[in-house]
Design a protein around this motif. Sequence first.
Motif, PDB file in Angstrom:
ATOM      1  N   GLY A  84       0.833  -1.197  -0.066  1.00 44.60           N
ATOM      2  CA  GLY A  84       0.054  -0.115  -0.098  1.00 44.60           C
ATOM      3  C   GLY A  84       0.862   1.219   0.075  1.00 44.60           C
ATOM      4  N   VAL A  85       1.916   1.401   0.705  1.00 42.36           N
ATOM      5  CA  VAL A  85       2.861   2.368   0.952  1.00 42.36           C
ATOM      6  C   VAL A  85       3.650   2.837  -0.562  1.00 42.36           C
ATOM      7  CG1 VAL A  85       4.708   3.371   1.942  1.00 42.36           C
ATOM      8  CG2 VAL A  85       3.081   2.137   3.361  1.00 42.36           C
ATOM      9  N   ALA A  86       4.055   1.567  -1.223  1.00 40.34           N
ATOM     10  CA  ALA A  86       4.756   1.504  -2.529  1.00 40.34           C
ATOM     11  C   ALA A  86       3.917   2.211  -3.394  1.00 40.34           C
ATOM     12  CB  ALA A  86       5.060   0.215  -2.745  1.00 40.34           C
ATOM     13  N   ALA A  87       2.377   1.868  -3.389  1.00 40.68           N
ATOM     14  CA  ALA A  87       1.330   2.174  -4.340  1.00 40.68           C
ATOM     15  C   ALA A  87       1.291   3.762  -4.035  1.00 40.68           C
ATOM     16  CB  ALA A  87       0.062   1.627  -4.368  1.00 40.68           C
ATOM     17  N   PHE A 123      11.461   0.728   4.719  1.00 41.21           N
ATOM     18  CA  PHE A 123      10.398   1.965   4.235  1.00 41.21           C
ATOM     19  C   PHE A 123      11.360   2.964   3.442  1.00 41.21           C
ATOM     20  CE2 PHE A 123       7.516   0.010   7.222  1.00 41.21           C
ATOM     21  CZ  PHE A 123       6.306  -0.221   6.254  1.00 41.21           C
ATOM     22  N   ARG A 124      12.571   2.808   3.544  1.00 43.58           N
ATOM     23  CA  ARG A 124      13.396   4.185   2.776  1.00 43.58           C
ATOM     24  C   ARG A 124      13.143   4.309   1.472  1.00 43.58           C
ATOM     25  NH1 ARG A 124      18.144   3.067   4.925  1.00 43.58           N
ATOM     26  NH2 ARG A 124      17.785   4.257   6.937  1.00 43.58           N
ATOM     27  N   PRO A 125      13.112   3.132   0.603  1.00 47.63           N
ATOM     28  CA  PRO A 125      12.997   3.287  -0.862  1.00 47.63           C
ATOM     29  C   PRO A 125      11.572   3.596  -1.335  1.00 47.63           C
ATOM     30  CG  PRO A 125      13.976   1.238  -0.302  1.00 47.63           C
ATOM     31  CD  PRO A 125      13.401   1.632   0.942  1.00 47.63           C
ATOM     32  N   ILE A 126      10.722   3.693  -0.625  1.00 51.84           N
ATOM     33  CA  ILE A 126       9.238   3.658  -0.905  1.00 51.84           C
ATOM     34  C   ILE A 126       8.677   4.926  -0.083  1.00 51.84           C
ATOM     35  CG2 ILE A 126       8.716   1.696  -1.817  1.00 51.84           C
ATOM     36  CD1 ILE A 126       7.352   0.817   0.784  1.00 51.84           C
ATOM     37  N   THR A 127       9.413   5.701   0.687  1.00 50.98           N
ATOM     38  CA  THR A 127       9.047   6.916   1.317  1.00 50.98           C
ATOM     39  C   THR A 127       9.581   8.137   0.793  1.00 50.98           C
ATOM     40  OG1 THR A 127      10.155   6.412   3.242  1.00 50.98           O
ATOM     41  CG2 THR A 127       7.745   5.438   3.303  1.00 50.98           C
ATOM     42  N   LYS A 128       9.297   9.395   1.132  1.00 57.48           N
ATOM     43  CA  LYS A 128       9.921  10.601   1.062  1.00 57.48           C
ATOM     44  C   LYS A 128      10.858  10.468   2.038  1.00 57.48           C
ATOM     45  CE  LYS A 128       8.153  14.508  -0.602  1.00 57.48           C
ATOM     46  NZ  LYS A 128       7.349  15.651  -0.408  1.00 57.48           N
ATOM     47  N   TRP A 129      10.514  10.180   3.361  1.00 57.84           N
ATOM     48  CA  TRP A 129      11.307  10.545   4.261  1.00 57.84           C
ATOM     49  C   TRP A 129      10.812   9.546   5.704  1.00 57.84           C
ATOM     50  CZ3 TRP A 129      10.000  12.821   9.197  1.00 57.84           C
ATOM     51  CH2 TRP A 129      11.010  13.165   9.975  1.00 57.84           C
ATOM     52  N   ASN A 130      11.739   9.036   6.432  1.00 61.43           N
ATOM     53  CA  ASN A 130      11.347   8.480   7.467  1.00 61.43           C
ATOM     54  C   ASN A 130      12.406   8.383   8.908  1.00 61.43           C
ATOM     55  OD1 ASN A 130      13.388   6.726   6.549  1.00 61.43           O
ATOM     56  ND2 ASN A 130      12.434   4.899   6.566  1.00 61.43           N
ATOM     57  N   ALA A 131      11.935   8.149   9.742  1.00 60.15           N
ATOM     58  CA  ALA A 131      12.924   8.340  11.151  1.00 60.15           C
ATOM     59  C   ALA A 131      12.135   7.508  12.037  1.00 60.15           C
ATOM     60  CB  ALA A 131      12.720   9.788  11.630  1.00 60.15           C
ATOM     61  N   ILE A 132      13.096   7.194  13.212  1.00 62.98           N
ATOM     62  CA  ILE A 132      12.737   6.672  14.611  1.00 62.98           C
ATOM     63  C   ILE A 132      12.650   7.726  15.529  1.00 62.98           C
ATOM     64  CG2 ILE A 132      13.449   5.206  16.136  1.00 62.98           C
ATOM     65  CD1 ILE A 132      15.271   3.484  13.888  1.00 62.98           C
ATOM     66  N   VAL A 133      11.464   7.753  16.487  1.00 62.24           N
ATOM     67  CA  VAL A 133      11.404   8.505  17.376  1.00 62.24           C
ATOM     68  C   VAL A 133      12.037   8.059  18.646  1.00 62.24           C
ATOM     69  CG1 VAL A 133       9.658  10.063  18.830  1.00 62.24           C
ATOM     70  CG2 VAL A 133       9.194   9.244  16.404  1.00 62.24           C
ATOM     71  N   GLY A 153       5.888  20.117  -1.808  1.00 63.19           N
ATOM     72  CA  GLY A 153       6.480  19.514  -2.993  1.00 63.19           C
ATOM     73  C   GLY A 153       5.801  18.457  -3.700  1.00 63.19           C
ATOM     74  N   ARG A 154       6.535  17.528  -4.215  1.00 58.01           N
ATOM     75  CA  ARG A 154       5.867  16.271  -4.854  1.00 58.01           C
ATOM     76  C   ARG A 154       5.323  15.388  -3.754  1.00 58.01           C
ATOM     77  NH1 ARG A 154       9.032  11.731  -8.458  1.00 58.01           N
ATOM     78  NH2 ARG A 154       7.171  10.334  -8.416  1.00 58.01           N
ATOM     79  N   PRO A 155       4.004  15.322  -3.387  1.00 63.04           N
ATOM     80  CA  PRO A 155       3.451  14.582  -2.234  1.00 63.04           C
ATOM     81  C   PRO A 155       3.978  13.143  -2.153  1.00 63.04           C
ATOM     82  CG  PRO A 155       1.694  15.949  -3.317  1.00 63.04           C
ATOM     83  CD  PRO A 155       3.095  15.919  -4.277  1.00 63.04           C
ATOM     84  N   GLY A 156       3.867  12.485  -1.015  1.00 59.90           N
ATOM     85  CA  GLY A 156       4.208  11.066  -0.942  1.00 59.90           C
ATOM     86  C   GLY A 156       4.128  10.703   0.425  1.00 59.90           C
ATOM     87  N   PRO A 157       4.345   9.306   0.619  1.00 63.98           N
ATOM     88  CA  PRO A 157       4.234   8.724   1.975  1.00 63.98           C
ATOM     89  C   PRO A 157       5.507   9.212   2.840  1.00 63.98           C
ATOM     90  CG  PRO A 157       4.713   7.178   0.315  1.00 63.98           C
ATOM     91  CD  PRO A 157       4.715   8.509  -0.357  1.00 63.98           C
TER      92      PRO A 157
END
Length: 207
Positions: A84-87, A123-133, A153-157
């Motif tokens: 779902g995230v990749a889509a 998730f790094r290849p299929i998201t604009k940005w990710n992080a651990i809290v 900008g260009r929207p995304g997950p």
Amino acid sequence: MECTVSEMLLAILKKHGVKYICGLPAAQIGLIMDSASRDPDLVYITTRHEEAAGHMAASISRVTDTVGVCFATVGPGATNLVPGVAAAFADNIPIIVITGQNQARAIDPGIDQLQSADQQALFRPITKWNAIVHHPERAPELFERAIHIARSGRPGPVQLDIPCDVGTQLCRYNLTQTPPYRLQRPTPAALSCRRSSLPCVRPAGRC
């Protein structure tokens, strides 16, 4: 405002107009899901599979003026979200992906935890940005940044990993303050004909 990291996440989502949250409850994400189900301002939708939660979040984002939100627990729950995230990434749909994680001190490749996974790498290849809290005091900043990046900008997950022990800790944030983020919408580049060795295929007088 002082509350737990889990409650702060929901408060910031509501601040940005989020009403619907999709996901499948489990141990590491249970506190957030329980808080969401008890909040009268949120509609918590329990899905039968995490992949459905990802697609549902993208659909909600398409028909509303905010981001879709989906939740999943650590390991198998997070991996089930990937289609779902990749889509959403391929279709430029802004969604917030919240994944539960084991205790912060146990996020180490050398420590074998039940159902643990390197979810940032996943998730790094299929998201604009990710992080651990990792720390509760940084949670509000990361939540606000995630929503901004997803919509700008260009929207995304965007994906955030929340260790279960961090989710129960207290943090403080002023919900009325506006972060120094400016929402930027993409604009098309000006049409131009660059010089090259290839013939120009545009109609005469347009180059």
